[in-house]
Design an enzyme around this catalytic site. Sequence first.
Site, PDB file in Angstrom:
ATOM      1  N   ASP A 240       0.832  -1.195   0.000  1.00 28.53           N
ATOM      2  CA  ASP A 240       0.000   0.000   0.000  1.00 28.53           C
ATOM      3  C   ASP A 240       0.876   1.259   0.000  1.00 28.53           C
ATOM      4  O   ASP A 240       1.875   1.327   0.735  1.00 28.53           O
ATOM      5  CB  ASP A 240      -0.840  -0.056   1.291  1.00 28.53           C
ATOM      6  CG  ASP A 240      -1.880   1.031   1.371  1.00 28.53           C
ATOM      7  OD1 ASP A 240      -2.776   1.036   0.524  1.00 28.53           O
ATOM      8  OD2 ASP A 240      -1.799   1.868   2.288  1.00 28.53           O
ATOM      9  N   GLU A 302       1.128  -0.436  -4.975  1.00 25.92           N
ATOM     10  CA  GLU A 302       0.225   0.667  -5.229  1.00 25.92           C
ATOM     11  C   GLU A 302       1.096   1.906  -5.205  1.00 25.92           C
ATOM     12  O   GLU A 302       1.863   2.106  -4.267  1.00 25.92           O
ATOM     13  CB  GLU A 302      -0.820   0.830  -4.137  1.00 25.92           C
ATOM     14  CG  GLU A 302      -1.745   1.956  -4.516  1.00 25.92           C
ATOM     15  CD  GLU A 302      -2.419   2.653  -3.350  1.00 25.92           C
ATOM     16  OE1 GLU A 302      -3.522   3.140  -3.558  1.00 25.92           O
ATOM     17  OE2 GLU A 302      -1.838   2.745  -2.268  1.00 25.92           O
TER      18      GLU A 302
HETATM   19  C1  GLC Z   1      -4.262   3.169  -0.222  1.00 23.19           C
HETATM   20  C2  GLC Z   1      -5.510   2.316  -0.152  1.00 23.19           C
HETATM   21  C3  GLC Z   1      -6.639   3.174   0.322  1.00 23.19           C
HETATM   22  C4  GLC Z   1      -6.295   3.688   1.700  1.00 23.19           C
HETATM   23  C5  GLC Z   1      -4.964   4.412   1.677  1.00 23.19           C
HETATM   24  C6  GLC Z   1      -4.470   4.638   3.055  1.00 23.19           C
HETATM   25  O1  GLC Z   1      -4.368   4.184  -1.142  1.00 23.19           O
HETATM   26  O2  GLC Z   1      -5.761   1.747  -1.400  1.00 23.19           O
HETATM   27  O3  GLC Z   1      -7.856   2.480   0.353  1.00 23.19           O
HETATM   28  O4  GLC Z   1      -7.299   4.547   2.147  1.00 23.19           O
HETATM   29  O5  GLC Z   1      -3.967   3.653   1.049  1.00 23.19           O
HETATM   30  O6  GLC Z   1      -4.067   3.444   3.622  1.00 23.19           O
END
Ligand code: GLC
Length: 584
Positions: A240, A302
């Site tokens: 993440d 991500e």
């Molecule tokens: C990422 C996740 C999202 C979350 C954020 C904070 O972007 O995909 O859903 O709110 O991280 O953890």
Amino acid sequence: MPIRFRWLVALLLLSLCLTSGFAQVQQETAAAAGHQEQQKANDSWWKHAVIYEIYPRSFQDWNGDGVGDINGITQRLDYLRDLGIDAIWLTPMYPSPQVDFGYDIADYTAIDAQYGTMADFDRLVQEAKARNIRVIMDFVANHTSDQNPWFIESRSSRTNPKRDWYIWRDGKTPGQPPNNWLSWFGHSAWQFDIKTGQYYYHYFYPQQPDLNWRNPQVREAMMNVLRFWMDRGVAGFRIDAVSRLYEDPNLHDDPLLPGKNAYGDPNIEHKYTDNLPEVHESLREMRQVVDQYPGDPVLISEADEPNIIELAKMYGSKLDEIQLPMDFQFADVNQLSARRFRELIDQIDHNAAGGQPYFFFNNHDQDRTWNRYGDGIHNDDIAKLMAALLLTTRATPQMYYGEEIGMVTTPPTRKEDVKDPIGKIGWPKEKGRDGERTPMQWDTSKNAGFSTSATPWLRVPTSYVQRNVAVEEKNPNSLLNFYKQLIALRRSQRALRDGSYQALSRQDADVLSYLRKNPQSGESVLVVLNMSSQPKTLMFDLKREGISGSSAKYLLSNPATGAVAVPLNAVPVASFGTFVGAVR
Ligand code: GLC
């Protein structure tokens, strides 16, 4: 020599020959196995996999409490196998106060009781494995929950041994945060803590304090989290928010940009909190940890990288960081532009330096494809076109639950129904992400078969009556069956599996066409995607690409025509139509 000695010598010689022959066979077998290993290494499973993101709260509620759970996922594994899925990525199911629905983790090595038990999780991994489905976990590396014991200790006093596990600073002046950094979720990224009179930094909600990745103990603790789940048999991690792991230790103010965001804050460039070079060191460390495990584990990142240069860096200069960095530019084109998609496929093809592209359109943070690309009239055709684009390029494709049946973003209509805090902070401009997280639509029964509860955690969209798995399974022309056919083709056609990508008709502004070239002499695959509302007839001269045939063998199209062969000098594609054919 007496006869019996001669026999003895002969026997000895024979056994020597046999043993040396056997040794040679053994050596050859070992060499062949080594070669296979080598081939396997060059041919990692994740290059060919279709990965499916599950938002556990919304997939299937097994115990009837209105919230999806682990046993619910296990219950639906046959559906995923039949769809052709190779791996599932599960968004967080760890103990959490659920401020950010699991992205605020209170304990990294346990399962939140509302989703089940560790035994349920182990059974899910086992049952998935029995269906050749791998399990990928979400690794929330940037921040924890403020309820995590690490943070509770850290905030307890300035001298606590875990103080430096998070980012604590004095205010600029009394009542003023240390600098102008803004949270992604609105307002200052600094939260004042009365007890110790300092501010802590949070890129996301105040309840999600950022870990201090410069502290070696933090890094070690996080590497142990990876080891914990690898030991339980998972196939890798989706990491993440990786680009936010580090921030400028000198706390420079971020540059201001014109205008205001949805929360009413000035726009800023997150220059000192995103993509600092130190991120790559930590990614290499994570990779080294998972690489110690068998089974070719995968790391997915991500990171909404702003351009191809930053995206390409995620692979690592020696391909020693992330194997599958998500390509957000591709996901967020947000218009049916053949030119733009062509440009982006080219970019990643030329810049990934041997790395594998990774495409997706939907996830739990953004409006569904149906809404972003549909024109309100041809949505079903457009969804099929997008599915074909996702599943026929060289990139590893990632799906999000429900996209295969055409689920629609369904945001709350009243502020009091909003569950996602960013919807509460930003209402009405920013309605939050509930709309793309509504329950999976399985059938026409109560709550679309998601839950028997009177009140599922999010309301089931009314579109479930037409758009659900049971109805679409019965309709040969449904979006669901189109996805199934595409996934099956991706498996069965060598060119779609291993072929190179060659753009065709580069000047065409309306139609995106490309060839997936068979690495051997077999069939290649021609893909034609008409992104316009005008029907077209295309002419392809593929001689230069080594294709001598004058027609394409029909593989799949929308609308389905079932034609056996289509002449390459006149390939018809309907408005928003798709054609996939084999050529040689
Ligand atoms: C990422 C996740 C999202 C979350 C954020 C904070 O972007 O995909 O859903 O709110 O991280 O953890």
